[in-house]
Write a protein that holds these residues in place. Structure first.
Motif, PDB file in Angstrom:
ATOM      1  N   GLU A   9       6.636  -4.666   0.391  1.00  0.00           N
ATOM      2  CA  GLU A   9       5.897  -5.440  -0.600  1.00  0.00           C
ATOM      3  C   GLU A   9       4.629  -4.713  -1.029  1.00  0.00           C
ATOM      4  O   GLU A   9       4.282  -4.697  -2.212  1.00  0.00           O
ATOM      5  CB  GLU A   9       5.558  -6.814  -0.033  1.00  0.00           C
ATOM      6  CG  GLU A   9       6.751  -7.743   0.086  1.00  0.00           C
ATOM      7  CD  GLU A   9       7.396  -8.010  -1.270  1.00  0.00           C
ATOM      8  OE1 GLU A   9       6.645  -8.293  -2.228  1.00  0.00           O
ATOM      9  OE2 GLU A   9       8.626  -7.907  -1.368  1.00  0.00           O
ATOM     10  N   LYS A  10       3.943  -4.097  -0.054  1.00  0.00           N
ATOM     11  CA  LYS A  10       2.709  -3.381  -0.408  1.00  0.00           C
ATOM     12  C   LYS A  10       3.024  -2.155  -1.266  1.00  0.00           C
ATOM     13  O   LYS A  10       2.300  -1.854  -2.222  1.00  0.00           O
ATOM     14  CB  LYS A  10       1.943  -2.977   0.855  1.00  0.00           C
ATOM     15  CG  LYS A  10       0.588  -2.393   0.555  1.00  0.00           C
ATOM     16  CD  LYS A  10      -0.225  -2.125   1.818  1.00  0.00           C
ATOM     17  CE  LYS A  10      -0.767  -3.390   2.415  1.00  0.00           C
ATOM     18  NZ  LYS A  10      -1.702  -3.110   3.541  1.00  0.00           N
ATOM     19  N   LEU A  13       3.692  -3.389  -4.729  1.00  0.00           N
ATOM     20  CA  LEU A  13       2.448  -3.784  -5.377  1.00  0.00           C
ATOM     21  C   LEU A  13       1.629  -2.563  -5.762  1.00  0.00           C
ATOM     22  O   LEU A  13       1.057  -2.503  -6.859  1.00  0.00           O
ATOM     23  CB  LEU A  13       1.652  -4.692  -4.440  1.00  0.00           C
ATOM     24  CG  LEU A  13       0.288  -5.164  -4.932  1.00  0.00           C
ATOM     25  CD1 LEU A  13       0.421  -5.974  -6.219  1.00  0.00           C
ATOM     26  CD2 LEU A  13      -0.406  -5.995  -3.844  1.00  0.00           C
ATOM     27  N   ASP A 144      -7.694  -8.617  -3.332  1.00  0.00           N
ATOM     28  CA  ASP A 144      -7.470 -10.034  -3.573  1.00  0.00           C
ATOM     29  C   ASP A 144      -8.653 -10.861  -3.076  1.00  0.00           C
ATOM     30  O   ASP A 144      -9.563 -10.344  -2.419  1.00  0.00           O
ATOM     31  CB  ASP A 144      -6.128 -10.513  -3.000  1.00  0.00           C
ATOM     32  CG  ASP A 144      -6.080 -10.598  -1.483  1.00  0.00           C
ATOM     33  OD1 ASP A 144      -7.139 -10.605  -0.826  1.00  0.00           O
ATOM     34  OD2 ASP A 144      -4.959 -10.678  -0.945  1.00  0.00           O
ATOM     35  N   LEU A 184      -7.189  -9.892  -7.580  1.00  0.00           N
ATOM     36  CA  LEU A 184      -5.946 -10.647  -7.486  1.00  0.00           C
ATOM     37  C   LEU A 184      -6.159 -11.948  -6.721  1.00  0.00           C
ATOM     38  O   LEU A 184      -7.120 -12.083  -5.948  1.00  0.00           O
ATOM     39  CB  LEU A 184      -4.891  -9.793  -6.779  1.00  0.00           C
ATOM     40  CG  LEU A 184      -4.709  -8.375  -7.333  1.00  0.00           C
ATOM     41  CD1 LEU A 184      -3.761  -7.582  -6.460  1.00  0.00           C
ATOM     42  CD2 LEU A 184      -4.227  -8.409  -8.776  1.00  0.00           C
ATOM     43  N   PRO A 185      -5.277 -12.926  -6.888  1.00  0.00           N
ATOM     44  CA  PRO A 185      -5.404 -14.180  -6.147  1.00  0.00           C
ATOM     45  C   PRO A 185      -5.319 -13.952  -4.637  1.00  0.00           C
ATOM     46  O   PRO A 185      -4.669 -13.010  -4.167  1.00  0.00           O
ATOM     47  CB  PRO A 185      -4.215 -15.009  -6.652  1.00  0.00           C
ATOM     48  CG  PRO A 185      -3.883 -14.435  -7.991  1.00  0.00           C
ATOM     49  CD  PRO A 185      -4.171 -12.969  -7.879  1.00  0.00           C
ATOM     50  N   THR A 188      -2.356 -12.306  -2.206  1.00  0.00           N
ATOM     51  CA  THR A 188      -1.455 -11.441  -2.971  1.00  0.00           C
ATOM     52  C   THR A 188      -1.101 -10.178  -2.190  1.00  0.00           C
ATOM     53  O   THR A 188       0.035  -9.698  -2.257  1.00  0.00           O
ATOM     54  CB  THR A 188      -2.096 -11.050  -4.316  1.00  0.00           C
ATOM     55  OG1 THR A 188      -2.365 -12.223  -5.073  1.00  0.00           O
ATOM     56  CG2 THR A 188      -1.182 -10.137  -5.120  1.00  0.00           C
ATOM     57  N   ILE A 189      -2.072  -9.628  -1.472  1.00  0.00           N
ATOM     58  CA  ILE A 189      -1.888  -8.342  -0.794  1.00  0.00           C
ATOM     59  C   ILE A 189      -1.468  -8.582   0.653  1.00  0.00           C
ATOM     60  O   ILE A 189      -2.223  -9.184   1.429  1.00  0.00           O
ATOM     61  CB  ILE A 189      -3.180  -7.506  -0.855  1.00  0.00           C
ATOM     62  CG1 ILE A 189      -3.551  -7.222  -2.319  1.00  0.00           C
ATOM     63  CG2 ILE A 189      -3.000  -6.203  -0.084  1.00  0.00           C
ATOM     64  CD1 ILE A 189      -4.880  -6.527  -2.494  1.00  0.00           C
TER      65      ILE A 189
END
Length: 217
Positions: A9-10, A13, A144, A184-185, A188-189
């Protein structure tokens, strides 16, 4: 989320943020870079003076040299130097360590052999040898609202910041520097135990604090 899933995922992103940054209009990047310089200078000018007996009244700012589509930090570094702040920037060393070197306008630079950055030639210092550091400016692709950061993936800053944890006595505030669209919200990270949160982030619109370090700086 398993460690392998977090890594995937990272990485996804990171690739998305790189693409979005590269797609920013160059004129927009320059406008935002100039605004970032104004915001950072406004903040650091309010910091306490360096202790008496030091070579200058202003403290030292641990900054960095932006490259490629990163925010252009050259105007910021020049203004900080002109105002009497000490300026140091990182040098990439073996085993993903950072040392530091003084920066001033016109200092010779060379391309790092370990990362896609430029570094001053000349004397290098450990961070503990740099006097009166008031703020560490941390590069990022995105940050985030939980204070988590995604960088370029080298791990230099996470290893460095782990030696000076948030909340420790005398810890130097570490504040990110990003474009407007890169805040970012919260959540998110994906974060790992070794990831080092930040106490806030500078954007062209001001300083956003996360309340993760309890610092008034």
């Amino acid at each position: 989320m398993t460690p392998s899933t977090r890594d995937t995922e990272k990485a996804r992103l990171r690739a998305s943020l790189r693409s979005a940054r590269a797609a920013l209009d160059p004129a927009d990047r320059q406008e935002q870079s100039r605004a970032l310089a104004r915001v950072v200078v406004e903040h650091v000018r309010s910091l306490p003076s360096a202790p008496s007996g030091t070579p200058r009244q202003r403290p030292t700012i641990a900054a960095y040299l932006g490259v490629g589509p990163e925010p252009d930090t050259a105007p910021l570094l020049e203004e900080l130097h002109g105002l009497g702040f000490g300026v140091v920037v990182p040098v990439c060393e073996p085993e993903y360590r950072l040392s530091w070197a003084s920066w001033f306008p016109g200092i010779p630079l060379q391309r790092s052999v370990r990362a896609h950055v430029h570094e001053p030639t000349g004397t290098r210092f450990s961070f503990d040898e740099v006097q009166d550091v008031a703020v560490i400016l941390v590069p990022a692709l995105g940050i985030d609202a939980s204070g988590h950061r995604v960088g370029q993936g080298g791990g230099y800053y996470d290893r460095f910041l782990a030696r000076y944890p948030l909340g420790a006595p005398g810890a130097v505030p570490r504040l990110g520097v990003v474009y407007r669209s890169e805040v970012l919200p919260a959540g998110t990270i994906p974060s790992e135990p070794y990831d080092q949160p930040l106490g806030g982030v500078f954007t062209p619109d001001g300083l956003l604090r996360f309340g993760t370090d309890g610092s008034s700086v």
